[in-house]
Design an enzyme around this catalytic site. Structure first.
Site, PDB file in Angstrom:
ATOM      1  N   CYS A 159       0.866  -1.181   0.000  1.00  0.00           N
ATOM      2  CA  CYS A 159       0.000   0.000   0.000  1.00  0.00           C
ATOM      3  C   CYS A 159       0.902   1.230   0.000  1.00  0.00           C
ATOM      4  O   CYS A 159       1.744   1.374   0.882  1.00  0.00           O
ATOM      5  CB  CYS A 159      -0.876  -0.019   1.247  1.00  0.00           C
ATOM      6  SG  CYS A 159      -1.601   1.578   1.625  1.00  0.00           S
ATOM      7  N   CYS A 171       1.210   3.250   3.350  1.00  0.00           N
ATOM      8  CA  CYS A 171       1.761   2.682   4.578  1.00  0.00           C
ATOM      9  C   CYS A 171       3.185   3.228   4.784  1.00  0.00           C
ATOM     10  O   CYS A 171       3.872   3.557   3.819  1.00  0.00           O
ATOM     11  CB  CYS A 171       1.790   1.160   4.488  1.00  0.00           C
ATOM     12  SG  CYS A 171       0.244   0.372   5.013  1.00  0.00           S
ATOM     13  N   HIS A 230      -2.898   0.917   8.593  1.00  0.00           N
ATOM     14  CA  HIS A 230      -3.631   0.628   7.363  1.00  0.00           C
ATOM     15  C   HIS A 230      -5.102   0.307   7.621  1.00  0.00           C
ATOM     16  O   HIS A 230      -5.964   0.544   6.779  1.00  0.00           O
ATOM     17  CB  HIS A 230      -2.949  -0.563   6.665  1.00  0.00           C
ATOM     18  CG  HIS A 230      -3.519  -0.901   5.328  1.00  0.00           C
ATOM     19  ND1 HIS A 230      -3.128  -0.260   4.174  1.00  0.00           N
ATOM     20  CD2 HIS A 230      -4.477  -1.794   4.958  1.00  0.00           C
ATOM     21  CE1 HIS A 230      -3.805  -0.759   3.145  1.00  0.00           C
ATOM     22  NE2 HIS A 230      -4.633  -1.690   3.597  1.00  0.00           N
ATOM     23  N   ASN A 243     -13.550  10.168   0.355  1.00  0.00           N
ATOM     24  CA  ASN A 243     -14.372   9.129  -0.241  1.00  0.00           C
ATOM     25  C   ASN A 243     -14.043   7.851   0.514  1.00  0.00           C
ATOM     26  O   ASN A 243     -12.877   7.483   0.625  1.00  0.00           O
ATOM     27  CB  ASN A 243     -14.043   8.923  -1.718  1.00  0.00           C
ATOM     28  CG  ASN A 243     -14.298  10.187  -2.532  1.00  0.00           C
ATOM     29  OD1 ASN A 243     -15.177  10.978  -2.209  1.00  0.00           O
ATOM     30  ND2 ASN A 243     -13.516  10.376  -3.582  1.00  0.00           N
ATOM     31  N   HIS A 300      -6.235   2.289   2.747  1.00  0.00           N
ATOM     32  CA  HIS A 300      -5.582   2.989   3.858  1.00  0.00           C
ATOM     33  C   HIS A 300      -6.400   4.257   4.176  1.00  0.00           C
ATOM     34  O   HIS A 300      -6.818   4.961   3.251  1.00  0.00           O
ATOM     35  CB  HIS A 300      -4.165   3.368   3.428  1.00  0.00           C
ATOM     36  CG  HIS A 300      -3.271   3.673   4.570  1.00  0.00           C
ATOM     37  ND1 HIS A 300      -2.208   2.881   4.921  1.00  0.00           N
ATOM     38  CD2 HIS A 300      -3.296   4.686   5.468  1.00  0.00           C
ATOM     39  CE1 HIS A 300      -1.604   3.404   5.980  1.00  0.00           C
ATOM     40  NE2 HIS A 300      -2.250   4.504   6.326  1.00  0.00           N
ATOM     41  N   HIS A 313      -7.640   7.645   4.387  1.00  0.00           N
ATOM     42  CA  HIS A 313      -7.118   8.905   3.856  1.00  0.00           C
ATOM     43  C   HIS A 313      -8.244   9.723   3.240  1.00  0.00           C
ATOM     44  O   HIS A 313      -9.318   9.210   2.940  1.00  0.00           O
ATOM     45  CB  HIS A 313      -6.040   8.651   2.800  1.00  0.00           C
ATOM     46  CG  HIS A 313      -6.569   8.122   1.494  1.00  0.00           C
ATOM     47  ND1 HIS A 313      -7.015   6.831   1.326  1.00  0.00           N
ATOM     48  CD2 HIS A 313      -6.757   8.723   0.291  1.00  0.00           C
ATOM     49  CE1 HIS A 313      -7.431   6.651   0.089  1.00  0.00           C
ATOM     50  NE2 HIS A 313      -7.299   7.791  -0.571  1.00  0.00           N
ATOM     51  N   GLN A 327      -8.699  13.722   0.849  1.00  0.00           N
ATOM     52  CA  GLN A 327      -8.017  14.556  -0.140  1.00  0.00           C
ATOM     53  C   GLN A 327      -8.376  16.018   0.115  1.00  0.00           C
ATOM     54  O   GLN A 327      -9.349  16.309   0.815  1.00  0.00           O
ATOM     55  CB  GLN A 327      -8.442  14.172  -1.557  1.00  0.00           C
ATOM     56  CG  GLN A 327      -8.203  12.712  -1.879  1.00  0.00           C
ATOM     57  CD  GLN A 327      -8.578  12.376  -3.298  1.00  0.00           C
ATOM     58  OE1 GLN A 327      -8.006  12.913  -4.246  1.00  0.00           O
ATOM     59  NE2 GLN A 327      -9.546  11.491  -3.462  1.00  0.00           N
TER      60      GLN A 327
END
Ligand SMILES: [Zn+2]
Length: 357
Positions: A77, A80, A138, A178, A189, A191, A193
């Site tokens: 990933c 990570c 993760h 999202n 993972h 996250h 934006q």
């Protein structure tokens, strides 16, 4: 406690990646970023935007995003810590923010050439796109992050909104997340934006008009009928005009124009509500609920009337039924909703979530 630099203030440690993109590490981290020397340089491409004359909105074209040369190994990933070929080469970190490798908007975006044959207004897609990694874990999610980490996340949103609005070209900054494959997510993972626009996107423009004319969403924080949860200075509620079943907003009870303007108490209350709303969705639908979460902050020059709030759009109607944008929504912009907002609020309000500390 990690063995890296302990930072009590919000100032991130900023590093330049080999291709010139920036990495900001907020909070604690351990190790020093060290990108392996590589001759596999990322080939940069630029986006541009074209004016849609009848929808009256800009459409952004990023042809370079279709020819991505970067493919992480299936078992690695890229978000990570110390992942081979990954973006964050430190041993551990709290929150990492970096310029998106395949950005739809670019800081140094050149003016595009005119389109031949047809008269379509065309302009550069200046701005920026950042990735915000919530944790080095993760498997974490908004609902399972620690309260400390969520508070840091709220403060990071504020810091990035403030920093990106300082770019002369930027008009509006919008953090969002999202979640889930149904929302188009390919990296699991945790996250989000942040997009920084060099123009006013149409929905922000319409919202600005509503707020300019005096609509005050903080009044909804006192509606007991629409309440989902309360935490002192902040409230979560289903707005009485929700366009999605179980759409939920988180708002301060007093006007704030940006997450950067929240008091420490509001940051803490906001962080708690983020977990409560995310957990309620997962419990209500009986599965990790895919959603889109938008953090609204005042665009440039609108700090006096455009309020900060966070809006969750779950993509489920039931555990196994997706909410689609269908012909009427996409073609006419008219949303058809099967669940009354008051009913959705009552259902979510009744979900018990253990104490978030
Ligand atoms: Zn990961």
């Amino acid at each position: 406690m990690m063995n890296g630099t302990l930072k009590s203030d919000l100032k991130p440690s900023t590093f330049a990646m080999p291709d010139g993109r920036l990495l900001h590490l907020y909070g604690d981290y351990s190790g020093t970023p060290n990108w392996p020397a590589t001759d596999e340089m990322h080939e940069r491409g630029f986006s541009h935007r074209r004016w849609h004359p009848v929808r009256r909105e800009w459409v952004v074209y990023s042809a370079h995003r279709q020819t991505r040369t970067y493919k992480p190994a299936t078992d690695a990933c890229p978000l990570c810590p110390e992942a081979p070929g990954g973006e964050i080469p430190v041993r551990d970190f709290s929150i990492a923010v970096f310029d998106n490798r395949f950005s739809s908007f670019q800081k140094d975006c050149p003016k595009p050439a005119p389109i031949t044959d047809v008269d379509v207004p065309i302009d550069s897609a200046a701005g920026n796109c950042e990735v915000v990694v919530y944790s080095s874990d993760h498997k974490a999610s908004m609902g399972t992050l620690s309260q400390d980490r969520r508070e840091l996340l709220v403060r990071v949103w504020g810091d990035r909104v403030r920093a990106l609005l300082q770019m002369p070209a930027v008009q509006a900054v919008m953090p969002f997340e999202n979640r889930g494959e149904e929302a188009g997510v390919t990296l699991h993972h945790p996250h989000g934006q942040i997009y920084a626009f060099s123009y006013m996107p149409p929905i922000l423009e319409t919202m600005a008009q509503g707020y300019r004319e005096g609509y005050d969403p903080t009044k909804l924080t006192s509606s007991t009928v629409h309440e989902v949860a309360q935490t002192g200075s902040m409230a979560a509620f289903v707005p009485p005009f929700a366009r999605f079943p179980y759409e939920t907003w988180i708002s301060p009870k007093s006007f704030r124009s940006s997450p950067a303007d929240l008091t420490p108490g509001e940051v803490s209350d906001c962080a708690r509500l983020l977990a409560i709303v995310a957990k309620k969705y997962d419990i209500f639908f009986g599965r990790p609920c895919p959603y889109m979460m938008i953090v609204y902050a005042a665009p440039r020059g609108m700090e006096g009337f455009f309020p900060f709030n966070i809006q969750f759009y779950p993509l489920l109607r039931t555990p196994h039924k997706l909410k689609y944008l269908a012909g009427c929504e996409l073609g006419a912009g008219s949303f058809l909703v099967d669940v009354l907002p008051e009913t959705a609020a009552r259902s979510l309000r009744r979900i018990f979530v253990e104490n978030i500390s």
